[in-house]
Design a protein around this motif. Sequence first.
Motif, PDB file in Angstrom:
ATOM      1  N   SER A   1      41.342  49.588  57.951  1.00  0.00           N
ATOM      2  CA  SER A   1      42.571  48.824  58.100  1.00  0.00           C
ATOM      3  C   SER A   1      42.391  47.386  57.631  1.00  0.00           C
ATOM      4  O   SER A   1      43.272  46.809  56.997  1.00  0.00           O
ATOM      5  N   LEU A   2      41.238  46.812  57.958  1.00  0.00           N
ATOM      6  CA  LEU A   2      40.965  45.441  57.538  1.00  0.00           C
ATOM      7  C   LEU A   2      40.860  45.346  56.023  1.00  0.00           C
ATOM      8  O   LEU A   2      41.414  44.429  55.409  1.00  0.00           O
ATOM      9  N   THR A   3      40.166  46.297  55.411  1.00  0.00           N
ATOM     10  CA  THR A   3      40.019  46.303  53.954  1.00  0.00           C
ATOM     11  C   THR A   3      41.375  46.343  53.273  1.00  0.00           C
ATOM     12  O   THR A   3      41.636  45.600  52.318  1.00  0.00           O
ATOM     13  N   LYS A   4      42.244  47.197  53.774  1.00  0.00           N
ATOM     14  CA  LYS A   4      43.584  47.329  53.199  1.00  0.00           C
ATOM     15  C   LYS A   4      44.375  46.027  53.351  1.00  0.00           C
ATOM     16  O   LYS A   4      45.064  45.586  52.430  1.00  0.00           O
ATOM     17  N   ALA A   5      44.246  45.391  54.528  1.00  0.00           N
ATOM     18  CA  ALA A   5      44.963  44.134  54.771  1.00  0.00           C
ATOM     19  C   ALA A   5      44.477  43.038  53.841  1.00  0.00           C
ATOM     20  O   ALA A   5      45.267  42.274  53.280  1.00  0.00           O
ATOM     21  N   VAL A   6      43.148  42.944  53.668  1.00  0.00           N
ATOM     22  CA  VAL A   6      42.582  41.895  52.821  1.00  0.00           C
ATOM     23  C   VAL A   6      42.970  42.113  51.363  1.00  0.00           C
ATOM     24  O   VAL A   6      43.228  41.154  50.630  1.00  0.00           O
ATOM     25  N   GLU A   7      43.022  43.357  50.933  1.00  0.00           N
ATOM     26  CA  GLU A   7      43.450  43.645  49.558  1.00  0.00           C
ATOM     27  C   GLU A   7      44.875  43.143  49.333  1.00  0.00           C
ATOM     28  O   GLU A   7      45.209  42.625  48.264  1.00  0.00           O
ATOM     29  N   THR A   8      45.732  43.284  50.347  1.00  0.00           N
ATOM     30  CA  THR A   8      47.106  42.802  50.242  1.00  0.00           C
ATOM     31  C   THR A   8      47.151  41.274  50.203  1.00  0.00           C
ATOM     32  O   THR A   8      47.931  40.681  49.464  1.00  0.00           O
ATOM     33  N   MET A   9      46.283  40.648  50.993  1.00  0.00           N
ATOM     34  CA  MET A   9      46.255  39.187  51.061  1.00  0.00           C
ATOM     35  C   MET A   9      45.641  38.548  49.820  1.00  0.00           C
ATOM     36  O   MET A   9      45.967  37.409  49.472  1.00  0.00           O
ATOM     37  N   HIS A  10      44.731  39.262  49.155  1.00  0.00           N
ATOM     38  CA  HIS A  10      43.970  38.664  48.054  1.00  0.00           C
ATOM     39  C   HIS A  10      44.867  38.281  46.879  1.00  0.00           C
ATOM     40  O   HIS A  10      45.494  39.129  46.247  1.00  0.00           O
ATOM     41  N   THR A  11      44.944  36.986  46.613  1.00  0.00           N
ATOM     42  CA  THR A  11      45.765  36.460  45.525  1.00  0.00           C
ATOM     43  C   THR A  11      44.974  35.382  44.790  1.00  0.00           C
ATOM     44  O   THR A  11      44.985  34.201  45.168  1.00  0.00           O
ATOM     45  N   PRO A  12      44.239  35.768  43.736  1.00  0.00           N
ATOM     46  CA  PRO A  12      43.429  34.782  43.011  1.00  0.00           C
ATOM     47  C   PRO A  12      44.294  33.769  42.266  1.00  0.00           C
ATOM     48  O   PRO A  12      45.470  34.014  41.989  1.00  0.00           O
ATOM     49  N   ILE A  13      43.709  32.613  41.964  1.00  0.00           N
ATOM     50  CA  ILE A  13      44.412  31.558  41.220  1.00  0.00           C
ATOM     51  C   ILE A  13      43.989  31.624  39.762  1.00  0.00           C
ATOM     52  O   ILE A  13      42.799  31.516  39.447  1.00  0.00           O
ATOM     53  N   GLU A  14      44.952  31.791  38.885  1.00  0.00           N
ATOM     54  CA  GLU A  14      44.644  31.861  37.456  1.00  0.00           C
ATOM     55  C   GLU A  14      44.304  30.477  36.909  1.00  0.00           C
ATOM     56  O   GLU A  14      44.863  29.465  37.313  1.00  0.00           O
ATOM     57  N   ASN A  15      43.365  30.463  35.978  1.00  0.00           N
ATOM     58  CA  ASN A  15      42.993  29.228  35.264  1.00  0.00           C
ATOM     59  C   ASN A  15      42.514  28.124  36.197  1.00  0.00           C
ATOM     60  O   ASN A  15      42.777  26.942  35.973  1.00  0.00           O
ATOM     61  N   ARG A  16      41.822  28.504  37.276  1.00  0.00           N
ATOM     62  CA  ARG A  16      41.190  27.479  38.112  1.00  0.00           C
ATOM     63  C   ARG A  16      39.728  27.863  38.307  1.00  0.00           C
ATOM     64  O   ARG A  16      39.371  28.620  39.202  1.00  0.00           O
ATOM     65  N   PRO A  17      38.842  27.315  37.447  1.00  0.00           N
ATOM     66  CA  PRO A  17      37.415  27.628  37.539  1.00  0.00           C
ATOM     67  C   PRO A  17      36.766  26.928  38.727  1.00  0.00           C
ATOM     68  O   PRO A  17      37.442  26.277  39.534  1.00  0.00           O
ATOM     69  N   ILE A  18      35.449  27.039  38.835  1.00  0.00           N
ATOM     70  CA  ILE A  18      34.713  26.339  39.881  1.00  0.00           C
ATOM     71  C   ILE A  18      34.977  24.846  39.738  1.00  0.00           C
ATOM     72  O   ILE A  18      35.025  24.304  38.638  1.00  0.00           O
ATOM     73  N   SER A  19      35.138  24.177  40.865  1.00  0.00           N
ATOM     74  CA  SER A  19      35.418  22.752  40.849  1.00  0.00           C
ATOM     75  C   SER A  19      34.339  21.987  40.096  1.00  0.00           C
ATOM     76  O   SER A  19      33.147  22.294  40.187  1.00  0.00           O
ATOM     77  N   ASP A  20      34.768  20.969  39.324  1.00  0.00           N
ATOM     78  CA  ASP A  20      33.782  20.155  38.611  1.00  0.00           C
ATOM     79  C   ASP A  20      33.002  19.260  39.574  1.00  0.00           C
ATOM     80  O   ASP A  20      32.081  18.550  39.177  1.00  0.00           O
ATOM     81  N   LYS A  21      33.386  19.306  40.848  1.00  0.00           N
ATOM     82  CA  LYS A  21      32.650  18.561  41.863  1.00  0.00           C
ATOM     83  C   LYS A  21      31.534  19.415  42.478  1.00  0.00           C
ATOM     84  O   LYS A  21      30.839  18.974  43.393  1.00  0.00           O
ATOM     85  N   ARG A  22      31.401  20.627  41.965  1.00  0.00           N
ATOM     86  CA  ARG A  22      30.341  21.527  42.432  1.00  0.00           C
ATOM     87  C   ARG A  22      29.641  22.133  41.221  1.00  0.00           C
ATOM     88  O   ARG A  22      30.294  22.587  40.279  1.00  0.00           O
ATOM     89  N   GLN A  23      28.317  22.158  41.254  1.00  0.00           N
ATOM     90  CA  GLN A  23      27.555  22.592  40.083  1.00  0.00           C
ATOM     91  C   GLN A  23      27.472  24.107  39.954  1.00  0.00           C
ATOM     92  O   GLN A  23      27.567  24.658  38.860  1.00  0.00           O
ATOM     93  N   ASN A  24      27.291  24.799  41.065  1.00  0.00           N
ATOM     94  CA  ASN A  24      27.097  26.246  41.017  1.00  0.00           C
ATOM     95  C   ASN A  24      27.968  26.951  42.043  1.00  0.00           C
ATOM     96  O   ASN A  24      28.449  26.342  43.001  1.00  0.00           O
ATOM     97  N   GLU A  25      28.167  28.254  41.832  1.00  0.00           N
ATOM     98  CA  GLU A  25      28.887  29.050  42.814  1.00  0.00           C
ATOM     99  C   GLU A  25      28.103  29.107  44.117  1.00  0.00           C
ATOM    100  O   GLU A  25      26.878  28.993  44.137  1.00  0.00           O
TER     101      GLU A  25
END
Length: 311
Positions: free
Chosen positions: A38-62
Amino acid sequence: MKRQDKTKKKKNWLKIIVITLLIFLVAGGAYAYSIYHSLTKAVETMHTPIENRPISDKRQNEIAYTNQEPFSVLLLGVDEREGDSGRSDTIIALTVNPETNSVKMLSIPRDTRTDIIGKNKVDKINHAYAFGGVKMSMDTVENFIDIPLDYYVKINMEGFKDIVDSIGGVEVNNDLDFSSEGDHFPIGKIKLNGAEALNFSRMRYEDPRGDFGRQYRQREIIQGIINKGASFATLTNYSTIFDTLSKNIETNLTFSQMNDIQKNYRAAAKNVEQIEIKSTGKKIDGIYYGIVSNEEKQRIHDELKVHLELK
Protein backbone atom coordinates in the motif's frame (compact mmCIF):
# COMPACT_ATOMS: atom_id res chain seq x y z
CA MET A 1 -14.99 40.22 4.98
CA LYS A 2 -15.56 36.71 6.29
CA ARG A 3 -13.93 35.23 3.21
CA GLN A 4 -10.88 37.48 3.58
CA ASP A 5 -10.48 36.44 7.23
CA LYS A 6 -10.72 32.81 6.23
CA THR A 7 -8.02 33.26 3.56
CA LYS A 8 -5.69 34.97 6.05
CA LYS A 9 -6.06 32.11 8.49
CA LYS A 10 -4.85 29.55 5.94
CA LYS A 11 -1.23 30.73 6.04
CA ASN A 12 1.67 29.18 7.93
CA TRP A 13 0.32 25.63 8.18
CA LEU A 14 3.58 24.30 9.57
CA LYS A 15 1.96 21.32 11.22
CA ILE A 16 0.44 19.71 8.13
CA ILE A 17 3.65 19.61 6.19
CA VAL A 18 5.47 17.61 8.81
CA ILE A 19 3.02 14.76 8.22
CA THR A 20 5.60 13.91 5.54
CA LEU A 21 7.89 12.74 8.33
CA LEU A 22 5.47 9.86 8.79
CA ILE A 23 6.53 8.58 5.41
CA PHE A 24 10.22 8.92 6.24
CA LEU A 25 10.14 7.68 9.81
CA VAL A 26 7.19 5.33 10.18
CA ALA A 27 7.11 3.47 6.86
CA GLY A 28 9.74 0.77 7.24
CA GLY A 29 10.43 -2.51 5.48
CA ALA A 30 9.76 -4.44 8.69
CA TYR A 31 5.99 -4.27 8.32
CA ALA A 32 3.69 -6.79 6.68
CA TYR A 33 3.64 -7.07 2.91
CA SER A 34 0.15 -5.57 2.64
CA ILE A 35 1.33 -2.39 4.36
CA TYR A 36 4.49 -2.32 2.24
CA HIS A 37 2.45 -2.77 -0.95
CA SER A 38 0.00 0.00 0.00
CA LEU A 39 2.83 2.37 0.83
CA THR A 40 4.62 1.63 -2.45
CA LYS A 41 1.47 2.39 -4.41
CA ALA A 42 0.91 5.64 -2.49
CA VAL A 43 4.49 6.82 -3.03
CA GLU A 44 4.28 6.05 -6.75
CA THR A 45 1.22 8.33 -6.91
CA MET A 46 3.00 11.07 -4.95
CA HIS A 47 6.23 10.90 -6.96
CA THR A 48 6.44 13.97 -9.20
CA PRO A 49 9.97 14.74 -10.43
CA ILE A 50 10.98 18.27 -11.49
CA GLU A 51 12.04 18.57 -15.11
CA ASN A 52 15.23 20.45 -15.98
CA ARG A 53 16.38 20.86 -12.38
CA PRO A 54 19.76 19.14 -11.91
CA ILE A 55 21.70 18.81 -8.65
CA SER A 56 22.07 22.19 -7.00
CA ASP A 57 25.25 24.06 -7.92
CA LYS A 58 25.63 24.57 -4.18
CA ARG A 59 26.29 20.85 -3.80
CA GLN A 60 29.13 18.97 -5.48
CA ASN A 61 27.82 15.40 -5.47
CA GLU A 62 24.60 13.47 -5.05
CA ILE A 63 23.74 12.46 -1.51
CA ALA A 64 24.79 8.99 -0.39
CA TYR A 65 22.15 7.94 2.12
CA THR A 66 24.06 4.82 3.06
CA ASN A 67 26.90 7.11 4.21
CA GLN A 68 24.36 9.08 6.26
CA GLU A 69 25.12 12.42 4.67
CA PRO A 70 22.95 15.42 5.71
CA PHE A 71 20.25 16.49 3.25
CA SER A 72 17.58 19.18 2.85
CA VAL A 73 13.95 19.33 1.81
CA LEU A 74 11.74 22.27 0.82
CA LEU A 75 8.28 21.80 2.28
CA LEU A 76 5.46 23.74 0.61
CA GLY A 77 1.88 24.09 1.78
CA VAL A 78 -0.09 25.24 -1.25
CA ASP A 79 -3.62 26.62 -1.47
CA GLU A 80 -4.75 25.78 -5.00
CA ARG A 81 -8.24 26.73 -6.09
CA GLU A 82 -10.10 26.27 -9.34
CA GLY A 83 -8.90 28.81 -11.93
CA ASP A 84 -5.96 29.87 -9.73
CA SER A 85 -2.38 28.55 -9.88
CA GLY A 86 -2.15 29.02 -6.12
CA ARG A 87 0.49 30.36 -3.77
CA SER A 88 2.74 28.59 -1.29
CA ASP A 89 1.34 30.00 1.95
CA THR A 90 3.66 27.76 3.97
CA ILE A 91 7.37 27.60 3.12
CA ILE A 92 9.73 25.53 5.24
CA ALA A 93 13.35 24.59 4.63
CA LEU A 94 14.10 21.38 6.51
CA THR A 95 17.64 20.06 7.09
CA VAL A 96 18.38 16.60 8.48
CA ASN A 97 21.70 15.61 10.09
CA PRO A 98 22.05 11.95 11.19
CA GLU A 99 25.43 12.59 12.85
CA THR A 100 23.87 14.95 15.39
CA ASN A 101 20.52 13.14 15.20
CA SER A 102 18.73 16.41 14.63
CA VAL A 103 16.34 18.20 12.29
CA LYS A 104 16.26 21.97 11.80
CA MET A 105 13.06 23.49 10.49
CA LEU A 106 13.20 27.03 9.09
CA SER A 107 9.79 28.62 8.53
CA ILE A 108 9.97 31.44 5.97
CA PRO A 109 7.18 34.04 6.21
CA ARG A 110 5.11 34.22 3.02
CA ASP A 111 5.46 38.02 2.77
CA THR A 112 9.27 37.94 2.75
CA ARG A 113 10.61 40.24 0.02
CA THR A 114 13.27 38.64 -2.19
CA ASP A 115 14.48 38.06 -5.75
CA ILE A 116 12.21 35.68 -7.65
CA ILE A 117 14.67 33.50 -9.53
CA GLY A 118 13.63 32.93 -13.13
CA LYS A 119 11.20 35.87 -13.15
CA ASN A 120 13.74 38.70 -12.94
CA LYS A 121 11.81 40.64 -10.33
CA VAL A 122 11.60 41.29 -6.60
CA ASP A 123 8.38 40.17 -4.92
CA LYS A 124 6.93 38.23 -1.99
CA ILE A 125 8.62 34.86 -1.72
CA ASN A 126 5.34 32.92 -1.85
CA HIS A 127 4.58 34.39 -5.29
CA ALA A 128 7.37 32.25 -6.76
CA TYR A 129 5.01 29.28 -6.80
CA ALA A 130 2.31 31.25 -8.62
CA PHE A 131 4.86 32.35 -11.24
CA GLY A 132 6.70 29.08 -11.79
CA GLY A 133 5.46 26.28 -9.58
CA VAL A 134 7.70 24.06 -7.47
CA LYS A 135 10.84 24.63 -9.56
CA MET A 136 10.75 28.42 -9.22
CA SER A 137 9.94 28.09 -5.52
CA MET A 138 12.96 25.85 -4.98
CA ASP A 139 15.27 28.11 -6.98
CA THR A 140 14.02 31.21 -5.15
CA VAL A 141 14.25 29.80 -1.62
CA GLU A 142 17.62 28.24 -2.37
CA ASN A 143 18.92 31.62 -3.49
CA PHE A 144 17.39 33.38 -0.48
CA ILE A 145 19.00 31.19 2.21
CA ASP A 146 22.02 30.22 0.09
CA ILE A 147 22.04 26.48 0.80
CA PRO A 148 21.25 23.55 -1.52
CA LEU A 149 17.67 22.27 -1.53
CA ASP A 150 17.83 18.60 -2.45
CA TYR A 151 14.17 17.63 -2.50
CA TYR A 152 10.68 19.05 -2.16
CA VAL A 153 7.40 17.96 -0.64
CA LYS A 154 4.24 19.83 -1.63
CA ILE A 155 1.05 19.43 0.36
CA ASN A 156 -2.43 20.49 -0.66
CA MET A 157 -3.59 22.52 2.32
CA GLU A 158 -7.24 21.78 1.57
CA GLY A 159 -6.57 18.17 2.55
CA PHE A 160 -5.23 18.93 6.03
CA LYS A 161 -8.36 17.92 7.93
CA ASP A 162 -8.51 14.60 6.10
CA ILE A 163 -4.86 13.88 6.99
CA VAL A 164 -5.39 14.49 10.71
CA ASP A 165 -8.67 12.57 10.71
CA SER A 166 -7.04 9.64 8.88
CA ILE A 167 -4.73 9.05 11.86
CA GLY A 168 -7.63 9.31 14.30
CA GLY A 169 -6.91 12.83 15.51
CA VAL A 170 -4.01 14.16 17.57
CA GLU A 171 -3.34 14.85 21.25
CA VAL A 172 -1.74 18.17 22.25
CA ASN A 173 -0.83 20.04 25.42
CA ASN A 174 -2.58 23.42 25.36
CA ASP A 175 -1.16 26.28 27.46
CA LEU A 176 -3.76 28.96 26.63
CA ASP A 177 -7.52 28.91 27.19
CA PHE A 178 -9.23 30.28 24.06
CA SER A 179 -12.02 29.81 21.54
CA SER A 180 -11.78 29.93 17.74
CA GLU A 181 -14.33 29.34 14.98
CA GLY A 182 -16.81 27.93 17.50
CA ASP A 183 -14.34 25.54 19.15
CA HIS A 184 -13.22 25.96 22.77
CA PHE A 185 -9.71 24.88 23.76
CA PRO A 186 -9.16 24.55 27.55
CA ILE A 187 -5.72 24.47 29.16
CA GLY A 188 -4.24 20.99 29.51
CA LYS A 189 -3.99 17.84 27.42
CA ILE A 190 -6.71 17.75 24.75
CA LYS A 191 -7.52 15.57 21.73
CA LEU A 192 -8.34 17.24 18.42
CA ASN A 193 -9.93 16.06 15.20
CA GLY A 194 -8.95 17.54 11.82
CA ALA A 195 -11.19 20.62 11.93
CA GLU A 196 -10.27 21.34 15.56
CA ALA A 197 -6.56 20.94 14.87
CA LEU A 198 -6.87 23.49 12.07
CA ASN A 199 -8.57 26.03 14.32
CA PHE A 200 -6.17 25.31 17.19
CA SER A 201 -3.03 25.89 15.14
CA ARG A 202 -4.06 28.90 13.08
CA MET A 203 -5.30 31.19 15.89
CA ARG A 204 -2.98 34.16 16.35
CA TYR A 205 -4.76 37.44 17.02
CA GLU A 206 -6.19 36.54 20.44
CA ASP A 207 -2.84 35.26 21.71
CA PRO A 208 -0.77 37.91 23.54
CA ARG A 209 2.36 36.13 22.29
CA GLY A 210 1.33 36.60 18.64
CA ASP A 211 3.30 34.40 16.24
CA PHE A 212 5.30 32.85 19.09
CA GLY A 213 2.12 31.41 20.58
CA ARG A 214 0.91 30.15 17.24
CA GLN A 215 4.25 28.48 16.56
CA TYR A 216 4.03 26.72 19.92
CA ARG A 217 0.63 25.31 18.95
CA GLN A 218 1.97 24.29 15.55
CA ARG A 219 4.81 22.38 17.22
CA GLU A 220 2.27 20.63 19.44
CA ILE A 221 0.33 19.51 16.35
CA ILE A 222 3.56 18.30 14.72
CA GLN A 223 4.54 16.28 17.77
CA GLY A 224 1.02 14.88 18.04
CA ILE A 225 1.07 13.74 14.41
CA ILE A 226 4.48 12.11 14.74
CA ASN A 227 3.56 10.39 18.00
CA LYS A 228 0.27 9.11 16.60
CA GLY A 229 1.80 8.06 13.31
CA ALA A 230 4.50 6.06 15.07
CA SER A 231 2.00 4.02 17.07
CA PHE A 232 0.92 0.55 16.03
CA ALA A 233 -2.74 1.44 16.60
CA THR A 234 -2.56 4.04 13.85
CA LEU A 235 -1.04 1.58 11.40
CA THR A 236 -4.15 -0.60 11.60
CA ASN A 237 -5.69 2.20 9.55
CA TYR A 238 -2.74 2.31 7.16
CA SER A 239 -4.85 1.96 3.99
CA THR A 240 -6.82 5.14 4.72
CA ILE A 241 -3.68 7.01 5.82
CA PHE A 242 -1.71 6.16 2.69
CA ASP A 243 -4.68 6.90 0.44
CA THR A 244 -5.12 10.33 2.07
CA LEU A 245 -1.41 11.11 1.77
CA SER A 246 -1.30 10.09 -1.90
CA LYS A 247 -4.18 12.45 -2.72
CA ASN A 248 -2.64 15.45 -0.98
CA ILE A 249 1.14 15.16 -1.35
CA GLU A 250 3.60 15.50 -4.25
CA THR A 251 7.36 14.93 -3.96
CA ASN A 252 10.40 14.18 -6.10
CA LEU A 253 11.60 11.65 -3.52
CA THR A 254 11.38 8.08 -4.78
CA PHE A 255 10.26 5.11 -2.71
CA SER A 256 13.85 3.83 -2.64
CA GLN A 257 15.11 7.14 -1.29
CA MET A 258 12.38 7.26 1.34
CA ASN A 259 13.26 3.74 2.39
CA ASP A 260 16.96 4.67 2.71
CA ILE A 261 16.00 7.72 4.78
CA GLN A 262 13.85 5.59 7.06
CA LYS A 263 16.71 3.14 7.61
CA ASN A 264 19.54 5.60 8.08
CA TYR A 265 17.98 8.80 9.46
CA ARG A 266 15.16 7.67 11.73
CA ALA A 267 16.77 8.78 15.00
CA ALA A 268 17.00 12.40 13.77
CA ALA A 269 13.22 12.84 14.17
CA LYS A 270 13.61 12.75 17.95
CA ASN A 271 15.20 16.21 17.94
CA VAL A 272 13.31 18.75 15.82
CA GLU A 273 14.31 22.40 16.26
CA GLN A 274 12.31 25.26 14.78
CA ILE A 275 14.27 28.28 13.55
CA GLU A 276 12.66 31.70 13.21
CA ILE A 277 13.51 34.46 10.73
CA LYS A 278 13.49 37.99 12.07
CA SER A 279 12.02 40.50 9.65
CA THR A 280 10.72 44.06 9.66
CA GLY A 281 7.33 44.90 8.17
CA LYS A 282 7.37 47.63 5.55
CA LYS A 283 5.00 48.96 2.89
CA ILE A 284 6.46 49.52 -0.58
CA ASP A 285 4.17 51.05 -3.20
CA GLY A 286 1.24 50.28 -0.89
CA ILE A 287 2.11 46.56 -0.55
CA TYR A 288 3.20 44.99 2.75
CA TYR A 289 6.50 43.06 2.77
CA GLY A 290 8.68 41.40 5.37
CA ILE A 291 12.20 42.78 5.01
CA VAL A 292 15.02 40.48 6.14
CA SER A 293 18.40 42.12 6.75
CA ASN A 294 21.60 40.79 5.15
CA GLU A 295 22.90 40.05 8.65
CA GLU A 296 19.84 37.94 9.45
CA LYS A 297 20.11 36.04 6.16
CA GLN A 298 23.79 35.38 6.91
CA ARG A 299 22.91 34.09 10.38
CA ILE A 300 20.34 31.68 8.96
CA HIS A 301 22.71 30.59 6.20
CA ASP A 302 25.57 29.91 8.61
CA GLU A 303 23.39 27.81 10.94
CA LEU A 304 21.95 25.65 8.17
CA LYS A 305 25.29 25.35 6.39
CA VAL A 306 26.90 23.93 9.54
CA HIS A 307 23.95 21.56 10.01
CA LEU A 308 24.36 20.29 6.44
CA GLU A 309 28.13 19.96 7.00
CA LEU A 310 28.86 21.99 3.88
CA LYS A 311 32.39 23.23 3.28
